[in-house]
Scaffold this motif. Structure first.
Motif, PDB file in Angstrom:
ATOM      1  N   GLN A  18       9.742 -25.168 -53.876  1.00 40.04           N
ATOM      2  CA  GLN A  18       8.534 -25.767 -53.325  1.00 40.04           C
ATOM      3  C   GLN A  18       7.320 -24.952 -53.763  1.00 40.04           C
ATOM      4  O   GLN A  18       7.276 -23.738 -53.588  1.00 40.04           O
ATOM      5  CB  GLN A  18       8.609 -25.837 -51.803  1.00 40.04           C
ATOM      6  CG  GLN A  18       9.705 -26.750 -51.284  1.00 40.04           C
ATOM      7  CD  GLN A  18       9.617 -26.952 -49.783  1.00 40.04           C
ATOM      8  OE1 GLN A  18       8.625 -26.617 -49.156  1.00 40.04           O
ATOM      9  NE2 GLN A  18      10.672 -27.504 -49.204  1.00 40.04           N
ATOM     10  N   ARG A  19       6.340 -25.648 -54.325  1.00 42.57           N
ATOM     11  CA  ARG A  19       5.126 -24.974 -54.806  1.00 42.57           C
ATOM     12  C   ARG A  19       3.964 -25.935 -54.678  1.00 42.57           C
ATOM     13  O   ARG A  19       4.062 -27.110 -55.065  1.00 42.57           O
ATOM     14  CB  ARG A  19       5.296 -24.532 -56.258  1.00 42.57           C
ATOM     15  CG  ARG A  19       4.048 -23.892 -56.860  1.00 42.57           C
ATOM     16  CD  ARG A  19       4.253 -23.536 -58.322  1.00 42.57           C
ATOM     17  NE  ARG A  19       3.050 -22.971 -58.920  1.00 42.57           N
ATOM     18  CZ  ARG A  19       2.058 -23.685 -59.444  1.00 42.57           C
ATOM     19  NH1 ARG A  19       2.153 -25.030 -59.456  1.00 42.57           N
ATOM     20  NH2 ARG A  19       0.992 -23.103 -59.957  1.00 42.57           N
ATOM     21  N   ILE A  20       2.874 -25.445 -54.131  1.00 41.86           N
ATOM     22  CA  ILE A  20       1.660 -26.245 -53.985  1.00 41.86           C
ATOM     23  C   ILE A  20       0.569 -25.579 -54.807  1.00 41.86           C
ATOM     24  O   ILE A  20       0.107 -24.473 -54.475  1.00 41.86           O
ATOM     25  CB  ILE A  20       1.224 -26.351 -52.516  1.00 41.86           C
ATOM     26  CG1 ILE A  20       2.347 -26.932 -51.651  1.00 41.86           C
ATOM     27  CG2 ILE A  20      -0.048 -27.192 -52.384  1.00 41.86           C
ATOM     28  CD1 ILE A  20       2.089 -26.830 -50.158  1.00 41.86           C
ATOM     29  N   ALA A  21       0.169 -26.213 -55.899  1.00 43.42           N
ATOM     30  CA  ALA A  21      -0.914 -25.674 -56.714  1.00 43.42           C
ATOM     31  C   ALA A  21      -2.238 -25.889 -56.002  1.00 43.42           C
ATOM     32  O   ALA A  21      -2.450 -26.914 -55.341  1.00 43.42           O
ATOM     33  CB  ALA A  21      -0.925 -26.361 -58.076  1.00 43.42           C
ATOM     34  N   ASP A  22      -3.150 -24.916 -56.142  1.00 46.30           N
ATOM     35  CA  ASP A  22      -4.457 -24.966 -55.485  1.00 46.30           C
ATOM     36  C   ASP A  22      -4.270 -25.325 -54.010  1.00 46.30           C
ATOM     37  O   ASP A  22      -4.770 -26.331 -53.512  1.00 46.30           O
ATOM     38  CB  ASP A  22      -5.367 -25.984 -56.174  1.00 46.30           C
ATOM     39  CG  ASP A  22      -6.829 -25.833 -55.745  1.00 46.30           C
ATOM     40  OD1 ASP A  22      -7.221 -24.718 -55.347  1.00 46.30           O
ATOM     41  OD2 ASP A  22      -7.556 -26.844 -55.779  1.00 46.30           O
ATOM     42  N   GLY A  23      -3.542 -24.457 -53.299  1.00 43.41           N
ATOM     43  CA  GLY A  23      -3.127 -24.762 -51.935  1.00 43.41           C
ATOM     44  C   GLY A  23      -3.908 -24.007 -50.880  1.00 43.41           C
ATOM     45  O   GLY A  23      -4.728 -23.134 -51.169  1.00 43.41           O
ATOM     46  N   ALA A  24      -3.644 -24.382 -49.623  1.00 41.15           N
ATOM     47  CA  ALA A  24      -4.326 -23.749 -48.501  1.00 41.15           C
ATOM     48  C   ALA A  24      -3.432 -23.795 -47.270  1.00 41.15           C
ATOM     49  O   ALA A  24      -2.540 -24.644 -47.149  1.00 41.15           O
ATOM     50  CB  ALA A  24      -5.655 -24.429 -48.217  1.00 41.15           C
ATOM     51  N   VAL A  25      -3.709 -22.863 -46.354  1.00 34.68           N
ATOM     52  CA  VAL A  25      -2.997 -22.788 -45.080  1.00 34.68           C
ATOM     53  C   VAL A  25      -4.049 -22.646 -43.977  1.00 34.68           C
ATOM     54  O   VAL A  25      -4.950 -21.802 -44.074  1.00 34.68           O
ATOM     55  CB  VAL A  25      -2.027 -21.595 -45.027  1.00 34.68           C
ATOM     56  CG1 VAL A  25      -1.318 -21.531 -43.679  1.00 34.68           C
ATOM     57  CG2 VAL A  25      -1.006 -21.677 -46.163  1.00 34.68           C
ATOM     58  N   LEU A  26      -3.945 -23.471 -42.932  1.00 40.43           N
ATOM     59  CA  LEU A  26      -4.860 -23.420 -41.797  1.00 40.43           C
ATOM     60  C   LEU A  26      -4.102 -22.926 -40.576  1.00 40.43           C
ATOM     61  O   LEU A  26      -3.037 -23.450 -40.233  1.00 40.43           O
ATOM     62  CB  LEU A  26      -5.437 -24.811 -41.518  1.00 40.43           C
ATOM     63  CG  LEU A  26      -6.422 -24.930 -40.346  1.00 40.43           C
ATOM     64  CD1 LEU A  26      -7.676 -24.116 -40.607  1.00 40.43           C
ATOM     65  CD2 LEU A  26      -6.764 -26.403 -40.092  1.00 40.43           C
ATOM     66  N   CYS A  27      -4.640 -21.880 -39.924  1.00 42.96           N
ATOM     67  CA  CYS A  27      -3.974 -21.260 -38.775  1.00 42.96           C
ATOM     68  C   CYS A  27      -4.923 -21.190 -37.578  1.00 42.96           C
ATOM     69  O   CYS A  27      -6.148 -21.120 -37.742  1.00 42.96           O
ATOM     70  CB  CYS A  27      -3.514 -19.844 -39.112  1.00 42.96           C
ATOM     71  SG  CYS A  27      -2.505 -19.682 -40.586  1.00 42.96           S
ATOM     72  N   GLN A  28      -4.320 -21.180 -36.388  1.00 42.99           N
ATOM     73  CA  GLN A  28      -5.087 -20.974 -35.168  1.00 42.99           C
ATOM     74  C   GLN A  28      -4.168 -20.463 -34.078  1.00 42.99           C
ATOM     75  O   GLN A  28      -3.040 -20.948 -33.922  1.00 42.99           O
ATOM     76  CB  GLN A  28      -5.757 -22.281 -34.714  1.00 42.99           C
ATOM     77  CG  GLN A  28      -6.604 -22.127 -33.452  1.00 42.99           C
ATOM     78  CD  GLN A  28      -7.318 -23.413 -33.073  1.00 42.99           C
ATOM     79  OE1 GLN A  28      -7.764 -24.159 -33.943  1.00 42.99           O
ATOM     80  NE2 GLN A  28      -7.432 -23.682 -31.790  1.00 42.99           N
ATOM     81  N   ASP A  29      -4.648 -19.490 -33.305  1.00 37.84           N
ATOM     82  CA  ASP A  29      -3.886 -18.934 -32.181  1.00 37.84           C
ATOM     83  C   ASP A  29      -2.486 -18.487 -32.593  1.00 37.84           C
ATOM     84  O   ASP A  29      -1.515 -18.663 -31.857  1.00 37.84           O
ATOM     85  CB  ASP A  29      -3.778 -19.947 -31.039  1.00 37.84           C
ATOM     86  CG  ASP A  29      -5.127 -20.296 -30.442  1.00 37.84           C
ATOM     87  OD1 ASP A  29      -6.033 -19.444 -30.509  1.00 37.84           O
ATOM     88  OD2 ASP A  29      -5.272 -21.411 -29.913  1.00 37.84           O
TER      89      ASP A  29
END
Length: 391
Positions: A18-29
């Motif tokens: 699994q690979r996501i090019a030009d990726g991002a992760v959104l986190c909270q708490d």
């Protein structure tokens, strides 16, 4: 709590492939809200979210070290180190693990529950899976940690005691070891198959898995028959010493029952191989490939804390598996997704997915191109808390 949006050239959410090019992760708490390509994830972020971009970097799950000892100091006298261990010293070792990219560590042997106490007092940062004192025979391997028991009744009582202490897993010394003077040899069984089965049975009643330290092939076979969850070291030593006894039937049983093997080699594995010499080193390391060929799922650990095994450079320790011929994507999976499964944490950590803990790393380069990049860290986040920033 403020949202955090992390973006990089690629995201490796796990498992391998699994690979996501030009990726991002959104986190909270402390929890992952979203993972995906940069633009769609950015749209989900609040206007006040902290945004961090890492050009050329890779975001991947935090690493898991499946075998450490926070009460030891990597010196020559583990009994003294355990007797002198303090939470302050353990905190320094935990910080070193974090700074090497380890966000979860399984502590497989402390003195009288010290690692359990440390875990409970540090609800943030490094996630600790702790066994408490390992179960061993009187005057047996690591008897000085306080987990001695003899006979089925005492063994069951010891399991219950560790459960009462708050253990996440039960550790049993199925064979002898090499750090306790005047104790059984590494290849000697310390418990019968029936006694190991009683330990597993009592642990299951408490909802706990069992990790079995086993160097000798007979001890490995007994642990597999008893139904342990992981076999530590899994050295396959011949009874009486004098080489290895690689038994296909036992390996097949381990694979069939889904038991994991943690060989627990230190970061300085190159020095260890050099000291062995080419011929003996080949004999020692060939068993890893043999286990993989038999379908045994291997998980990495370093036995950090025992002599010459430090709490740093987990990336260096993982390069052992590349030396043995494992591909890099598989190695990353071993140290994340697979280790989480072995520790019963698949619903908590080990991959990047919505609802899981925000345990992640940002590397400078691509670890799939060069595994050493796992040691070139720009950010380590454990349970949503930034543990280490570099540069």
């Amino acid at each position: 709590m403020l949202q955090q949006l992390l973006a990089a050239d690629q995201v490796l959410p796990g498992p391998a492939g699994q690979r996501i090019a030009d990726g991002a992760v959104l986190c909270q708490d402390g929890t992952i809200l979203a993972v995906g390509q940069r633009t769609p994830v950015e749209r989900l972020a609040s206007p006040t979210a902290e945004r961090h971009d890492f050009p050329g970097g890779t975001i991947l799950p935090g690493l898991i070290n499946c075998h450490v000892h926070l009460v030891f100091d990597a010196g020559d006298d583990p009994a003294r180190a355990a007797a002198d261990a303090t939470h302050a010293a353990m905190a320094q070792r935990a910080e070193r693990l974090l700074r090497s990219g380890v966000t979860t560590a399984r502590d497989l042997g402390d003195r009288d529950g010290l690692a359990i106490q440390f875990r409970d007092r540090h609800a943030q940062g490094l996630r600790i899976v702790a066994s408490g004192p390992p179960i061993t025979v009187p005057d047996g391997h690591c008897w000085f940690l306080g987990g001695t028991a003899s006979g089925e009744a005492e063994l069951r009582a010891r399991v219950r005691k560790n459960a009462e202490l708050g253990a996440d897993v039960i550790k049993v010394m199925a064979s002898g070891g090499q750090i306790t003077p005047n104790s059984p040899s590494m290849w000697d069984n310390q418990f019968t198959a029936a006694e190991l089965a009683a330990i597993v049975d009592e642990a299951e009643k408490a909802g706990l898995s069992v990790a079995a330290h086993a160097h000798g092939t007979d001890a490995i076979a007994a642990a597999a028959d008893a139904g342990v969850s992981t076999i530590e070291h899994c050295t396959w030593l011949r009874n009486g010493g004098g080489g290895y006894d690689l038994r296909d039937d036992v390996a097949a049983k381990i694979a069939e029952r889904g038991i994991f093997a943690c060989v627990a080699w230190p970061s300085d594995w190159r020095g260890f191989i050099e000291r062995l010499g080419p011929a003996r080193a080949e004999s020692v390391v060939s068993r890893f490939g043999w286990m993989a060929e038999h379908g045994i799922r291997m998980i990495p650990g370093t036995d950090a804390g025992v002599r010459n095994s430090e709490f740093d450079d987990y990336a260096g320790a993982l390069q052992l598996y590349e030396h043995l011929g494992f591909d890099r994507a598989t190695i990353v999976e071993m140290a994340t997704t697979r280790s989480a499964a072995a520790l019963g944490l698949s619903g908590t950590t080990g991959k990047l997915a919505p609802g899981l803990s925000a345990d992640l790393l940002v590397t400078t380069g691509d670890p799939l191109a060069d595994l050493a990049n796992l040691g070139e860290l720009q950010l380590v986040v454990a349970r949503g808390q930034a543990a280490s920033t570099v540069a």
